[in-house]
Scaffold this active site. Structure first.
Site, PDB file in Angstrom:
ATOM      1  N   ASP A 109      43.291  31.228  42.818  1.00 21.65           N
ATOM      2  CA  ASP A 109      42.743  31.526  41.496  1.00 21.65           C
ATOM      3  C   ASP A 109      41.234  31.297  41.608  1.00 21.65           C
ATOM      4  OD1 ASP A 109      41.702  31.266  38.910  1.00 21.65           O
ATOM      5  OD2 ASP A 109      43.532  30.378  38.110  1.00 21.65           O
ATOM      6  N   VAL A 110      40.445  32.364  41.422  1.00 23.83           N
ATOM      7  CA  VAL A 110      39.002  32.243  41.670  1.00 23.83           C
ATOM      8  C   VAL A 110      38.309  31.236  40.746  1.00 23.83           C
ATOM      9  CG1 VAL A 110      38.708  34.543  42.686  1.00 23.83           C
ATOM     10  CG2 VAL A 110      38.423  34.239  40.211  1.00 23.83           C
ATOM     11  N   ASN A 153      35.164  40.487  43.193  1.00 18.48           N
ATOM     12  CA  ASN A 153      35.711  41.561  42.361  1.00 18.48           C
ATOM     13  C   ASN A 153      36.636  41.075  41.245  1.00 18.48           C
ATOM     14  OD1 ASN A 153      36.852  44.451  41.877  1.00 18.48           O
ATOM     15  ND2 ASN A 153      38.648  43.222  42.450  1.00 18.48           N
ATOM     16  N   TYR A 210      33.963  39.233  27.513  1.00 20.01           N
ATOM     17  CA  TYR A 210      33.829  40.066  28.718  1.00 20.01           C
ATOM     18  C   TYR A 210      32.365  40.487  28.921  1.00 20.01           C
ATOM     19  CZ  TYR A 210      34.848  43.883  32.030  1.00 20.01           C
ATOM     20  OH  TYR A 210      34.882  44.717  33.130  1.00 20.01           O
ATOM     21  N   LYS A 254      29.755  39.526  32.035  1.00 19.31           N
ATOM     22  CA  LYS A 254      29.107  40.514  32.907  1.00 19.31           C
ATOM     23  C   LYS A 254      27.577  40.414  32.803  1.00 19.31           C
ATOM     24  CE  LYS A 254      32.962  42.236  34.533  1.00 19.31           C
ATOM     25  NZ  LYS A 254      33.362  42.061  35.940  1.00 19.31           N
TER      26      LYS A 254
END
Ligand code: NAD
Length: 270
Positions: free
Chosen positions: A68-69, A95, A168, A172
């Site tokens: 899990d990143v 990614n 989100y 980003k």
């Protein structure tokens, strides 16, 4: 697909969230270009294994690695295992990402935190571990003119505000400043850090936006090129950023979006 197996020959790559969508395509194209690839996945072990089998069937080298990143201990273990398997690492593709959408006033702290910790903190944790190895090893001129390459998968929403997706878009936007700051800090060590900002690409993350003719027609209004993107559009850009063909490219975001960031409403207005 035909790609030169010499472009990334001898290089070792790690792609996060590589069991589907854009990550899977990037892993395939890196392998086609000669890199050995560690396939990180979160929960889709079967798809990750299928990807490894496909790469091996095409005479490539790959293995799967679960993590899990967003978890520091899991990321440290993932890098230790990758270094054990490959000896070193030359390319990191950050990614992995997700969406937890909600109208702003209804957004829970859990929805906010989860998106930030996977999309932004996850990229930080992986970039930090990769950079440590790049710095330790330095440039190996017979492998690459860079000591290492980090490619952050961002989004057009690093610049386009997105109602209903505040977590989100914030993640980003954060990736952009994080990427540029790391790029500035590590450039003197010949470590190249860049981003790709995809527009609308057909993957599971946004299926409802393109999987009916009505949804696709609505989406195409936002895309001057009048085509929803394919995962290969992103994979090809990633191969270029990973290769010495982009040797002088530092801290850039490559928008691969069919013109989505070109204010398409102005084609017939303004
Ligand atoms: P996807 O859902 O197919 O891929 C996301 C991957 O991330 C999945 O494999 C998922 O298992 C993995 N993942 C999620 N949480 C994780 C975690 N905690 N640890 C490890 N892996 C985890 O969707 P995609 O479109 O291929 O998305 C890939 C990246 O591209 C994401 O960062 C996304 O934000 C970005 N992106 C996609 C689009 C698009 O239109 N598809 C546009 C812009 C940006």
């Amino acid at each position: 697909m035909s790609y030169s197996p010499y472009l990334l020959k001898g290089q070792k790559a790690l792609v996060t969230g590589a069991s589907s969508g854009i990550g899977e395509a990037i892993a395939r194209y890196l392998a086609l270009s000669g890199a050995a690839v560690a396939i990180n996945y979160h929960s889709e072990a079967e798809s990750a294994q299928k990807l490894v089998d496909d790469i091996k069937a095409a005479n490539g080298e790959a293995f799967t690695i679960q993590a899990d990143v967003s978890k520091e201990d899991e990321i440290k273990a993932m890098f230790s295992q990758t270094l054990e398997q490959f000896g070193t690492i030359d390319i990191l593709v950050n990614n992995a990402g997700l969406q937890k959408d909600s109208p702003f006033v209804d957004m829970t702290l859990e929805q906010w935190n989860r998106v930030i910790e996977v999309n932004l903190t996850g990229q930080f944790l992986c970039a930090r571990e990769a950079a440590k190895e790049f710095l330790r090893r330095g440039v190996q001129p017979h492998i690459s003119s860079a000591a290492g390459k980090i490619i952050c998968i961002s989004s057009v929403h690093q610049v386009i505000p997105w109602a209903g997706h505040v977590n989100y878009a914030a993640s980003k936007g954060g990736i952009n400043m994080m990427m540029q700051s790391i790029a500035q800090e590590l450039a003197p060590h010949k470590i190249r850090v860049n981003s790709i900002a995809p527009g609308a690409i057909k993957t599971p993350i946004n299926k409802s936006a393109w999987d009916t003719p009505e949804a696709e027609a609505k989406l195409l209004k936002l895309i001057p090129a009048k085509r929803v993107g394919d995962v290969e559009d992103i994979a090809k850009a990633a191969v270029w950023l990973a290769s010495d063909d982009s040797d002088y490219v530092y801290g850039t975001t490559l928008f691969v979006d069919g013109g989505m960031t070109l204010y398409p409403d102005f084609i017939e207005n303004g």
